[in-house]
Design a protein around this motif. Structure first.
Motif, short mmCIF file in Angstrom:
data_model
loop_
_atom_site.label_atom_id
_atom_site.label_comp_id
_atom_site.label_asym_id
_atom_site.label_seq_id
_atom_site.Cartn_x
_atom_site.Cartn_y
_atom_site.Cartn_z
N SER A 36 0.82 -1.22 0.00
CA SER A 36 0.00 0.00 0.00
C SER A 36 0.85 1.26 0.00
O SER A 36 0.38 2.32 -0.41
N ASN A 46 4.14 4.24 -2.91
CA ASN A 46 4.37 5.64 -3.30
C ASN A 46 5.16 6.42 -2.26
O ASN A 46 5.48 7.59 -2.49
N SER A 93 -8.03 7.24 0.25
CA SER A 93 -6.71 6.78 -0.18
C SER A 93 -5.73 7.94 -0.36
O SER A 93 -5.14 8.13 -1.44
N VAL A 134 -2.18 7.46 -1.82
CA VAL A 134 -2.13 7.06 -3.23
C VAL A 134 -2.45 8.25 -4.14
O VAL A 134 -1.61 8.70 -4.93
N LYS A 141 -0.46 11.57 -3.12
CA LYS A 141 0.86 11.13 -2.66
C LYS A 141 1.88 12.28 -2.55
O LYS A 141 2.70 12.29 -1.61
#
Length: 284
Positions: free
Chosen positions: A68, A71, A253, A256, A259
């Motif tokens: 996960s 990044n 998220s 993600v 990032k």
């Protein structure tokens, strides 16, 4: 092809091979050069380590794995010893027992740091990992230098989880339970049910319990989160030395889809001293 051009081709091939060797495609969560297992309270916890410097522990969300944070690793390993781990019963950290709770997992990460002979670490937690980070700071305060938690919640109902998200988890829970009843010999389904069901019965953290967290904490959430903004703000308000960051046009998220912001802001939070903003400083 002229003979004299061959050395140039060979040189180009050698250069490209050298560049690849220096910048290989790293498969986080499946890197034999960086990975190992730590014996932690009845199961083996899989972990990988990248870079050097002050330790930084990343804790992933429900049903996920260390992948996960693909990044984040390259960014933070430039100045930190980055520790990735698969939480109990997730990723490569197989656990066949029926019980599972956030308290168990927080204690697992404490044990992992002990196993690695690390007295203290910066911590980044996402979703369930954010809950684990909060509990780690509460149950083992000496282990956490600073904590950044994104998408965490304190209890399992529709005030702490968006109603759509809660009902989606509930539906998944019913489907997994039905599958488990039909095939009792399917350990994968049984484990998936155990991990998902935890979302409906845990955690149970009272805001006043967060008062005992004394280290600086950065609480993060998207403005269209799985966790309502009001709940995220409540967590930040309950922690004495905290900052709150609500990211616009963002869901759950954040590591993600946000990032660049995520990495830069957390890096700054870890680097700069925590500043208490009170009194007239509130005007600035």
């Amino acid at each position: 092809m002229p003979v004299k051009s061959l050395p140039l081709i060979a040189l180009a091939m050698l250069l490209s091979l050298t560049i690849f060797a220096q910048n290989p495609v790293v498969k986080y969560g499946d890197n034999g050069l960086a990975g190992n297992y730590a014996p932690i309270k009845g199961f083996n916890m899989y972990y990988e380590i990248y870079g050097s410097g002050e330790p930084l522990l990343f804790i992933h969300g429900n049903g996920g794995s260390m992948k996960s944070f693909e990044n984040q690793v390259a960014y933070f390993s430039k100045k930190h010893k980055v520790i990735l781990a698969d939480s109990r019963a997730q990723g490569k950290s197989t656990d066949t027992k029926d019980s599972l709770s956030y308290e168990m997992m927080a204690d697992d990460f404490n044990a992992l740091l002990d196993y690695l002979k690390l007295k203290q670490a910066y911590v980044v937690g996402w979703s369930d990992g954010g809950i684990n980070g909060l509990l780690l700071a509460m149950r083992h305060p000496d282990k956490v230098k600073k904590l950044a938690a994104t998408g965490a919640n304190l209890w399992p109902d529709t005030t702490a989880l968006h109603p759509f998200v809660y009902n989606d988890i509930l539906q998944t829970d019913k489907q997994l339970l039905d599958s488990m009843k039909k095939s009792r010999k399917a350990p994968g389904v049984r484990n998936a049910y155990k991990v998902n069901h935890m979302l409906l019965v845990h955690p149970h953290i009272k805001p006043e319990q967060l008062h005992k967290i004394t280290v600086p904490v950065l609480i993060i959430g998207g403005d269209h989160e799985a966790i309502p903004v009001q709940h995220t703000a409540l967590i930040a308000e309950a922690i004495p030395n905290s900052y709150l960051w609500i990211i616009p046009a963002s869901g759950h998220s954040t590591p993600v889809y946000q990032k660049d912001w995520f990495n830069a802001l957390i890096d700054g939070f870890f680097t700069e001293p925590y500043v208490k903003i009170e009194g007239k400083a509130r005007y600035y």
